[in-house]
Design a protein around this motif. Sequence first.
Motif, PDB file in Angstrom:
ATOM      1  N   ILE A  61      -5.421   2.740   5.886  1.00 13.41           N
ATOM      2  CA  ILE A  61      -6.721   2.688   6.477  1.00 13.41           C
ATOM      3  C   ILE A  61      -7.955   2.412   5.472  1.00 13.41           C
ATOM      4  CG2 ILE A  61      -8.527   4.197   7.745  1.00 13.41           C
ATOM      5  CD1 ILE A  61      -6.305   5.424   9.323  1.00 13.41           C
ATOM      6  N   GLY A  62      -7.757   3.033   4.290  1.00  5.34           N
ATOM      7  CA  GLY A  62      -8.710   2.832   3.312  1.00  5.34           C
ATOM      8  C   GLY A  62      -8.659   1.431   2.806  1.00  5.34           C
ATOM      9  N   VAL A  63      -7.749   0.713   2.779  1.00  6.05           N
ATOM     10  CA  VAL A  63      -7.517  -0.727   2.391  1.00  6.05           C
ATOM     11  C   VAL A  63      -7.862  -1.750   3.750  1.00  6.05           C
ATOM     12  CG1 VAL A  63      -6.141  -2.613   1.428  1.00  6.05           C
ATOM     13  CG2 VAL A  63      -5.952  -0.267   0.653  1.00  6.05           C
ATOM     14  N   GLY A  64      -7.223  -1.507   4.986  1.00  3.72           N
ATOM     15  CA  GLY A  64      -7.254  -2.307   6.023  1.00  3.72           C
ATOM     16  C   GLY A  64      -8.643  -2.155   6.568  1.00  3.72           C
ATOM     17  N   LEU A  65      -9.478  -0.841   6.847  1.00  4.12           N
ATOM     18  CA  LEU A  65     -10.580  -1.018   7.473  1.00  4.12           C
ATOM     19  C   LEU A  65     -11.669  -1.852   6.936  1.00  4.12           C
ATOM     20  CD1 LEU A  65     -11.454   0.352  10.092  1.00  4.12           C
ATOM     21  CD2 LEU A  65     -12.305   2.522   8.884  1.00  4.12           C
ATOM     22  N   PRO A  66     -11.937  -1.528   5.565  1.00  7.28           N
ATOM     23  CA  PRO A  66     -12.999  -2.419   4.941  1.00  7.28           C
ATOM     24  C   PRO A  66     -12.794  -3.819   5.103  1.00  7.28           C
ATOM     25  CG  PRO A  66     -12.486  -0.732   3.538  1.00  7.28           C
ATOM     26  CD  PRO A  66     -11.381  -0.866   4.366  1.00  7.28           C
ATOM     27  N   LEU A  67     -11.309  -4.326   4.873  1.00  6.91           N
ATOM     28  CA  LEU A  67     -11.066  -5.607   5.260  1.00  6.91           C
ATOM     29  C   LEU A  67     -11.609  -6.205   6.830  1.00  6.91           C
ATOM     30  CD1 LEU A  67      -7.656  -6.098   3.601  1.00  6.91           C
ATOM     31  CD2 LEU A  67      -9.859  -7.270   2.808  1.00  6.91           C
ATOM     32  N   ARG A  68     -11.019  -5.333   7.610  1.00  2.78           N
ATOM     33  CA  ARG A  68     -11.543  -5.649   8.951  1.00  2.78           C
ATOM     34  C   ARG A  68     -12.927  -5.695   9.289  1.00  2.78           C
ATOM     35  NH1 ARG A  68      -8.345  -8.148  12.420  1.00  2.78           N
ATOM     36  NH2 ARG A  68      -6.229  -7.056  12.913  1.00  2.78           N
ATOM     37  N   CYS A 124       0.642  -1.273  -0.017  1.00  2.92           N
ATOM     38  CA  CYS A 124      -0.104   0.045   0.218  1.00  2.92           C
ATOM     39  C   CYS A 124       0.925   1.367  -0.071  1.00  2.92           C
ATOM     40  CB  CYS A 124      -1.003  -0.136   1.422  1.00  2.92           C
ATOM     41  SG  CYS A 124      -2.072  -1.209   0.984  1.00  2.92           S
ATOM     42  N   VAL A 125       1.898   1.541   0.919  1.00  2.12           N
ATOM     43  CA  VAL A 125       2.881   2.430   1.062  1.00  2.12           C
ATOM     44  C   VAL A 125       3.518   2.472  -0.327  1.00  2.12           C
ATOM     45  CG1 VAL A 125       4.698   3.349   2.045  1.00  2.12           C
ATOM     46  CG2 VAL A 125       3.262   2.241   3.328  1.00  2.12           C
ATOM     47  N   MET A 126       4.008   1.591  -1.010  1.00  2.00           N
ATOM     48  CA  MET A 126       4.644   1.586  -2.235  1.00  2.00           C
ATOM     49  C   MET A 126       3.769   2.156  -3.552  1.00  2.00           C
ATOM     50  SD  MET A 126       6.422  -1.409  -4.801  1.00  2.00           S
ATOM     51  CE  MET A 126       4.691  -1.784  -5.132  1.00  2.00           C
ATOM     52  N   LEU A 127       2.701   1.564  -3.322  1.00  2.00           N
ATOM     53  CA  LEU A 127       1.592   2.083  -4.476  1.00  2.00           C
ATOM     54  C   LEU A 127       1.251   3.534  -4.142  1.00  2.00           C
ATOM     55  CD1 LEU A 127      -0.637  -1.002  -4.953  1.00  2.00           C
ATOM     56  CD2 LEU A 127       1.168  -0.204  -6.368  1.00  2.00           C
TER      57      LEU A 127
END
Length: 398
Positions: free
Chosen positions: A161-168, A123-126
Motif C-alpha cells: 500500500i505504501g508503494v501503490g497508493l501514492p502511485l495511484r 515489494c514483497v521480496m524487498l
Amino acid sequence: MLGVLARLLTHGYAGTQLTNGYPGADLSLEGTVLAGLLGGTVVGLVVGMMVSLPAVLFPAHELLAAPMAVLYAVVAGTARWFCPDKEEIWKFSPFIDLSLYRSIKQRFKQPGLDWQVLFSLVCVMLEASRISFGRMAPGRLFFLDSPHLWTKALIVLATLIGVGLPLRIWNSTRMQRKLEEQERLLMEARMEALVSQINPHFLFNTLNTVSSLIRFDPDTARTVLLKLANILRRRLKSQVHFLPLKQELDFIDDYLDIEVVRFGRDKLRIRKEVDAEALDVFVPSMILQPLVENAIRHGIAPKVEGGTIVLRVARDKGRLVVEVIDDGVGIPDERRPEIYDSGIGISNVRERLKVLYGQLFSLKIESNPGHGTTIRFEIPELIAPGKAGKAAPVEAAS
C-alpha cells in the motif's frame, strides 16, 4: 527522511524489540522503491542515501540502512529498466488480488508477463529481505516483525500500500492534467476551425470587390489589394485567440476601408464610439469583423440610399460591452427565430464566444424592420495590469 527522523527521535523499534515511539513514520523502503520505479536506479540511489543517512548517523547507528537502500534502489530501478511500457508502472495497484485476477484473465487472451504482479513481488521480496537481514543483525537495521503470521502479512500489505497508493494518487493527478491539456488542445482546434470559416468567407467577398473595380478603376483596386494584404499579413503573423481591442479595431479599419470603397462614401458611413479605457481590454481575435460584415451585407446593402454603422464599445462593471448598430432594412419577423443559427457570421461568433467563455457571455440581437438592427454582446473584462487608461471616449466618423 522526515519519517526516519520522526522514528529515531521518538525511539521507535530497535530490531525486533518494541520501544516507545512511532515506527510507522519510517517509509524508507517505500520511498526508495517509489523513486527507483519512477526515476530509475540513479534517482532511487539518491533518495535511498538521503533517507538512510539519519539512521546511520544518529546514535542508533543502523549501519545496514545504507546498503539496504542501495538494494531497494537497484532492484526497483532494474524492474523499471526491464519494463517495456513505462505506463505499466503507473497502473500498479496495492491490491494484489485484483492484479492476480487481471493477470490470469489476460493470460488466457494473450500470454506474457504481467508487470503488475511483478512489481507486487518486488515489494514483497524487498520487505522479506529487510526482515531477514534485520533478524541477522539486531539493532543495525530498522524493520517491523511479529511472531504472528497474520501480522506479518499485514506488514507486507502495508508495504504494498505504501508503494501503490501514492502511485495511484499521482497517476490520478497526472491523468487529470492530461485531460486538461487535451481539452485545451481540443478547444484550440475548435477555435481554429471556427476562424477558418471566416477567412475564406471574407477573402471571397473582398476578391469579388477587387474584380469589379479592376476594369474601370485600377488605382482603387490596387488600394483595396494593399488593404487586403495588410489584413492577411496581420492574420498570418498572429495566430493567438486573444488580442487587445485596439489591434482588433485596426483590423476592422482596414476591412471597413475596403467596404467603403465598394459601396462608396455616400452609401456607407461609419461611426465609432469607443471608450478609451477599453482599448487595452483583450477580446477574441476577428470577433467584430463577422458582425460588421453581417450588418453591411444584410442591413445596409439592400437599402438603396445606404446607411450608417455605429460601432460602440464600453466597459461596464467588469464586463466589456460591444454593440454593432446599423440603420438598414432590419430583420423580417419570420426570420427572427432562426437568426442565431443561420449563416456563418452570427452563428460563428456565438459558437466562439460559447467555447471561450462558457456561460459568462451574452449575445442579443434587437431589430426593427425598416429601421435597423443592433447586435450586442457582453464578455468578462480581461485587461493587462497597469494598462487601463482614463481618457475620454473616442469618437470617429468615416
